[in-house]
Design a protein around this motif. Structure first.
Motif, PDB file in Angstrom:
ATOM      1  N   ILE A 195      -4.785   0.509 -14.053  1.00  0.00           N
ATOM      2  CA  ILE A 195      -4.727   0.073 -12.653  1.00  0.00           C
ATOM      3  C   ILE A 195      -5.946   0.594 -11.895  1.00  0.00           C
ATOM      4  N   ALA A 196      -6.283   1.865 -12.084  1.00  0.00           N
ATOM      5  CA  ALA A 196      -7.443   2.451 -11.409  1.00  0.00           C
ATOM      6  C   ALA A 196      -8.728   1.723 -11.807  1.00  0.00           C
ATOM      7  N   GLU A 197      -8.857   1.379 -13.075  1.00  0.00           N
ATOM      8  CA  GLU A 197     -10.044   0.651 -13.538  1.00  0.00           C
ATOM      9  C   GLU A 197     -10.123  -0.737 -12.909  1.00  0.00           C
ATOM     10  N   GLU A 198      -8.983  -1.419 -12.824  1.00  0.00           N
ATOM     11  CA  GLU A 198      -8.953  -2.755 -12.221  1.00  0.00           C
ATOM     12  C   GLU A 198      -9.321  -2.701 -10.745  1.00  0.00           C
ATOM     13  N   ILE A 199      -8.777  -1.733 -10.027  1.00  0.00           N
ATOM     14  CA  ILE A 199      -9.086  -1.587  -8.604  1.00  0.00           C
ATOM     15  C   ILE A 199     -10.573  -1.299  -8.424  1.00  0.00           C
ATOM     16  N   ASP A 200     -11.095  -0.384  -9.208  1.00  0.00           N
ATOM     17  CA  ASP A 200     -12.508  -0.014  -9.118  1.00  0.00           C
ATOM     18  C   ASP A 200     -13.401  -1.214  -9.427  1.00  0.00           C
ATOM     19  N   GLN A 201     -13.063  -1.962 -10.472  1.00  0.00           N
ATOM     20  CA  GLN A 201     -13.885  -3.118 -10.848  1.00  0.00           C
ATOM     21  C   GLN A 201     -13.845  -4.201  -9.772  1.00  0.00           C
ATOM     22  N   LYS A 202     -12.680  -4.463  -9.239  1.00  0.00           N
ATOM     23  CA  LYS A 202     -12.545  -5.464  -8.169  1.00  0.00           C
ATOM     24  C   LYS A 202     -13.389  -5.062  -6.968  1.00  0.00           C
ATOM     25  N   TYR A 203     -13.334  -3.793  -6.610  1.00  0.00           N
ATOM     26  CA  TYR A 203     -14.113  -3.288  -5.481  1.00  0.00           C
ATOM     27  C   TYR A 203     -15.606  -3.437  -5.744  1.00  0.00           C
ATOM     28  N   LEU A 215       4.226   7.141 -11.436  1.00  0.00           N
ATOM     29  CA  LEU A 215       3.023   6.336 -11.664  1.00  0.00           C
ATOM     30  C   LEU A 215       2.010   6.565 -10.550  1.00  0.00           C
ATOM     31  N   LEU A 216       2.472   6.577  -9.299  1.00  0.00           N
ATOM     32  CA  LEU A 216       1.562   6.838  -8.185  1.00  0.00           C
ATOM     33  C   LEU A 216       0.953   8.233  -8.265  1.00  0.00           C
ATOM     34  N   ASP A 217       1.742   9.215  -8.681  1.00  0.00           N
ATOM     35  CA  ASP A 217       1.224  10.578  -8.841  1.00  0.00           C
ATOM     36  C   ASP A 217       0.112  10.627  -9.883  1.00  0.00           C
ATOM     37  N   ARG A 218       0.194   9.788 -10.884  1.00  0.00           N
ATOM     38  CA  ARG A 218      -0.838   9.735 -11.923  1.00  0.00           C
ATOM     39  C   ARG A 218      -2.031   8.890 -11.483  1.00  0.00           C
ATOM     40  N   LEU A 219      -1.775   7.875 -10.679  1.00  0.00           N
ATOM     41  CA  LEU A 219      -2.819   6.971 -10.224  1.00  0.00           C
ATOM     42  C   LEU A 219      -3.703   7.586  -9.140  1.00  0.00           C
ATOM     43  N   GLN A 220      -3.107   8.313  -8.229  1.00  0.00           N
ATOM     44  CA  GLN A 220      -3.848   8.840  -7.083  1.00  0.00           C
ATOM     45  C   GLN A 220      -5.081   9.661  -7.479  1.00  0.00           C
ATOM     46  N   PRO A 221      -4.984  10.651  -8.377  1.00  0.00           N
ATOM     47  CA  PRO A 221      -6.191  11.417  -8.696  1.00  0.00           C
ATOM     48  C   PRO A 221      -7.267  10.572  -9.386  1.00  0.00           C
ATOM     49  N   LEU A 222      -6.857   9.570 -10.142  1.00  0.00           N
ATOM     50  CA  LEU A 222      -7.834   8.696 -10.796  1.00  0.00           C
ATOM     51  C   LEU A 222      -8.618   7.904  -9.754  1.00  0.00           C
ATOM     52  N   LEU A 223      -7.921   7.421  -8.735  1.00  0.00           N
ATOM     53  CA  LEU A 223      -8.607   6.691  -7.662  1.00  0.00           C
ATOM     54  C   LEU A 223      -9.474   7.623  -6.828  1.00  0.00           C
ATOM     55  N   GLU A 224      -8.965   8.805  -6.541  1.00  0.00           N
ATOM     56  CA  GLU A 224      -9.749   9.768  -5.752  1.00  0.00           C
ATOM     57  C   GLU A 224     -10.995  10.203  -6.509  1.00  0.00           C
ATOM     58  N   PHE A 245     -12.067   6.710  -3.876  1.00  0.00           N
ATOM     59  CA  PHE A 245     -11.195   5.910  -3.022  1.00  0.00           C
ATOM     60  C   PHE A 245     -10.339   6.851  -2.190  1.00  0.00           C
ATOM     61  N   GLU A 246     -10.028   6.438  -0.972  1.00  0.00           N
ATOM     62  CA  GLU A 246      -9.073   7.154  -0.140  1.00  0.00           C
ATOM     63  C   GLU A 246      -7.699   6.577  -0.427  1.00  0.00           C
ATOM     64  N   VAL A 247      -6.752   7.421  -0.705  1.00  0.00           N
ATOM     65  CA  VAL A 247      -5.396   6.981  -1.010  1.00  0.00           C
ATOM     66  C   VAL A 247      -4.481   7.443   0.115  1.00  0.00           C
ATOM     67  N   VAL A 248      -3.789   6.501   0.711  1.00  0.00           N
ATOM     68  CA  VAL A 248      -2.845   6.809   1.777  1.00  0.00           C
ATOM     69  C   VAL A 248      -1.449   6.593   1.220  1.00  0.00           C
ATOM     70  N   ARG A 249      -0.693   7.667   1.116  1.00  0.00           N
ATOM     71  CA  ARG A 249       0.688   7.565   0.649  1.00  0.00           C
ATOM     72  C   ARG A 249       1.583   7.462   1.870  1.00  0.00           C
ATOM     73  N   LEU A 265       0.382   3.133  10.803  1.00  0.00           N
ATOM     74  CA  LEU A 265      -0.951   3.207  11.413  1.00  0.00           C
ATOM     75  C   LEU A 265      -1.380   4.649  11.643  1.00  0.00           C
ATOM     76  N   LYS A 266      -0.454   5.485  12.060  1.00  0.00           N
ATOM     77  CA  LYS A 266      -0.787   6.895  12.268  1.00  0.00           C
ATOM     78  C   LYS A 266      -1.162   7.572  10.944  1.00  0.00           C
ATOM     79  N   ALA A 267      -0.460   7.243   9.873  1.00  0.00           N
ATOM     80  CA  ALA A 267      -0.767   7.822   8.564  1.00  0.00           C
ATOM     81  C   ALA A 267      -2.160   7.402   8.099  1.00  0.00           C
ATOM     82  N   VAL A 268      -2.484   6.121   8.271  1.00  0.00           N
ATOM     83  CA  VAL A 268      -3.812   5.629   7.888  1.00  0.00           C
ATOM     84  C   VAL A 268      -4.876   6.277   8.757  1.00  0.00           C
ATOM     85  N   ASP A 269      -4.634   6.306  10.059  1.00  0.00           N
ATOM     86  CA  ASP A 269      -5.572   6.899  11.005  1.00  0.00           C
ATOM     87  C   ASP A 269      -5.845   8.360  10.661  1.00  0.00           C
TER      88      ASP A 269
END
Length: 116
Positions: A16-24, A55-64, A68-72, A90-94
């Motif tokens: 998933i991290a590779e796909e996101i990175d490649q798309k970006y 899965l998200l716990d494993r994905l987040q450090p790969l994206l970071e 990438f900024e990851v907002v949970r 919106l507050k969490a993203v901000d």
């Protein structure tokens, strides 16, 4: 510290991290203007206890690691109030992005703020 990966979710997280990175990178490398570039949104769905958070716990450090900024954000406590859900999101993203854009009118359901 991550739990043992008995179900090999790390393999999925890496892909998933590779796909996101490649798309970006494909979007950045295109001749599109920034406002014409596609956004990438993905969802992980499943029943309670099926491993979405793991899965998200494993994905987040790969994206970071790929800068990438990851907002949970957990929307469950806002299921009965759409406005509160929107404001909290919106507050969490901000907060995560450290934005200098005043989003107050978005919190209050006005439509004057434009966010790039």
């Amino acid at each position: 510290m991550q739990r043992k990966d008995l179900l090999d979710r790390g393999v999925y997280a890496k892909r998933i991290a590779e796909e996101i990175d490649q798309k970006y990178r494909d979007e950045l490398g295109s001749d599109k203007k920034p406002e014409e570039r596609e956004n990438l949104v993905f969802a992980i769905s499943g029943k309670w206890g099926e491993g979405k958070s793991d899965l998200l716990d494993r994905l987040q450090p790969l994206l970071e690691d790929k800068k990438f900024e990851v907002v949970r954000f957990n929307p469950w406590q806002y299921t009965k109030d759409e406005k509160a859900l929107r404001r909290a999101f919106l507050k969490a993203v901000d907060k995560k992005l450290g934005s200098n854009v005043d989003l107050t009118d978005l919190y209050l359901d006005k439509t004057q703020t434009k966010v790039n």
